[in-house]
Design a protein around this motif. Sequence first.
Motif, PDB file in Angstrom:
ATOM      1  N   ALA A  23       1.003  -1.252  -0.032  1.00 43.88           N
ATOM      2  CA  ALA A  23      -0.036  -0.034  -0.014  1.00 43.88           C
ATOM      3  C   ALA A  23       0.995   1.206  -0.068  1.00 43.88           C
ATOM      4  O   ALA A  23       1.720   1.468   1.127  1.00 43.88           O
ATOM      5  N   ALA A  24       0.753   2.081  -1.046  1.00 45.71           N
ATOM      6  CA  ALA A  24       1.657   3.256  -1.008  1.00 45.71           C
ATOM      7  C   ALA A  24       0.539   4.618  -0.656  1.00 45.71           C
ATOM      8  O   ALA A  24      -0.544   4.493  -1.005  1.00 45.71           O
ATOM      9  N   SER A  25       1.394   5.515  -0.128  1.00 45.62           N
ATOM     10  CA  SER A  25       0.794   6.785   0.066  1.00 45.62           C
ATOM     11  C   SER A  25       1.783   7.896   0.263  1.00 45.62           C
ATOM     12  O   SER A  25       2.883   7.675   0.090  1.00 45.62           O
ATOM     13  N   GLY A  26       1.185   9.164   0.076  1.00 44.80           N
ATOM     14  CA  GLY A  26       2.101  10.266   0.181  1.00 44.80           C
ATOM     15  C   GLY A  26       2.145  11.064  -1.242  1.00 44.80           C
ATOM     16  O   GLY A  26       2.659  12.279  -1.312  1.00 44.80           O
ATOM     17  N   ARG A  27       1.658  10.341  -2.170  1.00 44.33           N
ATOM     18  CA  ARG A  27       1.597  11.012  -3.437  1.00 44.33           C
ATOM     19  C   ARG A  27       0.750   9.941  -4.373  1.00 44.33           C
ATOM     20  O   ARG A  27       0.421   8.830  -4.027  1.00 44.33           O
ATOM     21  N   THR A  28       0.429  10.496  -5.625  1.00 45.36           N
ATOM     22  CA  THR A  28      -0.174   9.564  -6.703  1.00 45.36           C
ATOM     23  C   THR A  28       0.913   8.687  -7.343  1.00 45.36           C
ATOM     24  O   THR A  28       1.966   9.286  -7.963  1.00 45.36           O
ATOM     25  N   PHE A  29       0.924   7.371  -7.344  1.00 46.26           N
ATOM     26  CA  PHE A  29       1.789   6.202  -7.593  1.00 46.26           C
ATOM     27  C   PHE A  29       1.519   5.884  -9.012  1.00 46.26           C
ATOM     28  O   PHE A  29       2.305   5.164  -9.802  1.00 46.26           O
ATOM     29  N   ARG A  67       5.961 -18.469 -11.842  1.00 44.63           N
ATOM     30  CA  ARG A  67       5.185 -18.743 -10.617  1.00 44.63           C
ATOM     31  C   ARG A  67       4.918 -17.344  -9.999  1.00 44.63           C
ATOM     32  O   ARG A  67       3.827 -17.596  -9.021  1.00 44.63           O
ATOM     33  N   PHE A  68       5.518 -16.149 -10.055  1.00 41.42           N
ATOM     34  CA  PHE A  68       5.173 -15.008  -9.517  1.00 41.42           C
ATOM     35  C   PHE A  68       4.550 -14.043 -10.473  1.00 41.42           C
ATOM     36  O   PHE A  68       4.981 -13.995 -11.663  1.00 41.42           O
ATOM     37  N   THR A  69       3.153 -13.608 -10.018  1.00 41.33           N
ATOM     38  CA  THR A  69       2.921 -12.345 -10.835  1.00 41.33           C
ATOM     39  C   THR A  69       2.514 -11.149 -10.089  1.00 41.33           C
ATOM     40  O   THR A  69       2.053 -11.129  -9.166  1.00 41.33           O
ATOM     41  N   ILE A  70       3.201 -10.121 -10.647  1.00 42.71           N
ATOM     42  CA  ILE A  70       3.100  -8.857 -10.157  1.00 42.71           C
ATOM     43  C   ILE A  70       1.710  -7.901 -10.799  1.00 42.71           C
ATOM     44  O   ILE A  70       1.621  -8.288 -11.773  1.00 42.71           O
ATOM     45  N   SER A  71       1.151  -7.276  -9.894  1.00 44.50           N
ATOM     46  CA  SER A  71      -0.254  -6.481 -10.583  1.00 44.50           C
ATOM     47  C   SER A  71      -0.333  -5.151  -9.804  1.00 44.50           C
ATOM     48  O   SER A  71       0.397  -5.063  -8.705  1.00 44.50           O
ATOM     49  N   ARG A  72      -1.142  -4.483 -10.124  1.00 42.27           N
ATOM     50  CA  ARG A  72      -1.410  -3.151  -9.523  1.00 42.27           C
ATOM     51  C   ARG A  72      -2.801  -2.711  -9.708  1.00 42.27           C
ATOM     52  O   ARG A  72      -3.463  -2.838 -10.584  1.00 42.27           O
ATOM     53  N   ASP A  73      -3.233  -1.889  -8.616  1.00 44.28           N
ATOM     54  CA  ASP A  73      -4.678  -1.295  -8.531  1.00 44.28           C
ATOM     55  C   ASP A  73      -4.279   0.289  -8.548  1.00 44.28           C
ATOM     56  O   ASP A  73      -4.315   0.554  -7.236  1.00 44.28           O
ATOM     57  N   ASN A  74      -4.157   1.066  -9.358  1.00 44.52           N
ATOM     58  CA  ASN A  74      -4.065   2.419  -9.237  1.00 44.52           C
ATOM     59  C   ASN A  74      -5.076   3.272  -8.471  1.00 44.52           C
ATOM     60  O   ASN A  74      -4.502   4.042  -7.919  1.00 44.52           O
ATOM     61  N   ALA A  75      -6.094   2.537  -8.664  1.00 40.26           N
ATOM     62  CA  ALA A  75      -7.269   3.259  -7.916  1.00 40.26           C
ATOM     63  C   ALA A  75      -7.113   3.125  -6.362  1.00 40.26           C
ATOM     64  O   ALA A  75      -7.446   3.926  -5.729  1.00 40.26           O
ATOM     65  N   ASN A  77      -3.957   2.488  -4.946  1.00 39.25           N
ATOM     66  CA  ASN A  77      -2.411   2.818  -4.802  1.00 39.25           C
ATOM     67  C   ASN A  77      -1.707   1.631  -4.232  1.00 39.25           C
ATOM     68  O   ASN A  77      -0.774   1.882  -3.199  1.00 39.25           O
ATOM     69  N   THR A  78      -2.107   0.455  -4.675  1.00 39.96           N
ATOM     70  CA  THR A  78      -1.494  -0.709  -4.264  1.00 39.96           C
ATOM     71  C   THR A  78      -1.151  -1.626  -5.260  1.00 39.96           C
ATOM     72  O   THR A  78      -1.574  -1.908  -6.511  1.00 39.96           O
TER      73      THR A  78
END
Length: 116
Positions: A23-29, A67-75, A77-78
Amino acid sequence: QVQLVESGGGLVQAGGSLRLSCAASGRTFSSYAMNWFRQAPGKEREFVATISWSGAITYNADSVKGRFTISRDNAKNTVYLQMNSLKPEDTAVYYCNVRINGMDYWGKGTLVTVSS
């Protein structure tokens, strides 16, 4: 102030799965690529996976491909790291990372332990 908080680590048997979150915070990632690194006991920190700002482009280290999958949800910030078919050698502290204007930001990490 940029903050990255990892979660989802734990103890799992070989062959099992875990899903890490950052979880990212402090700005728009949503404008930045996000990364996962890991550091095993007695070893240097190593790259695991990266994802572009839009999520359209991902790249994994050879050791975790398939084996591993990276993903993101910009809405939200995760960023996520889905880890399947875990092996004892995947045991490490996993860190979330973002580079903004040449400066690297890191979370405190989450411990993943894979038992054989």
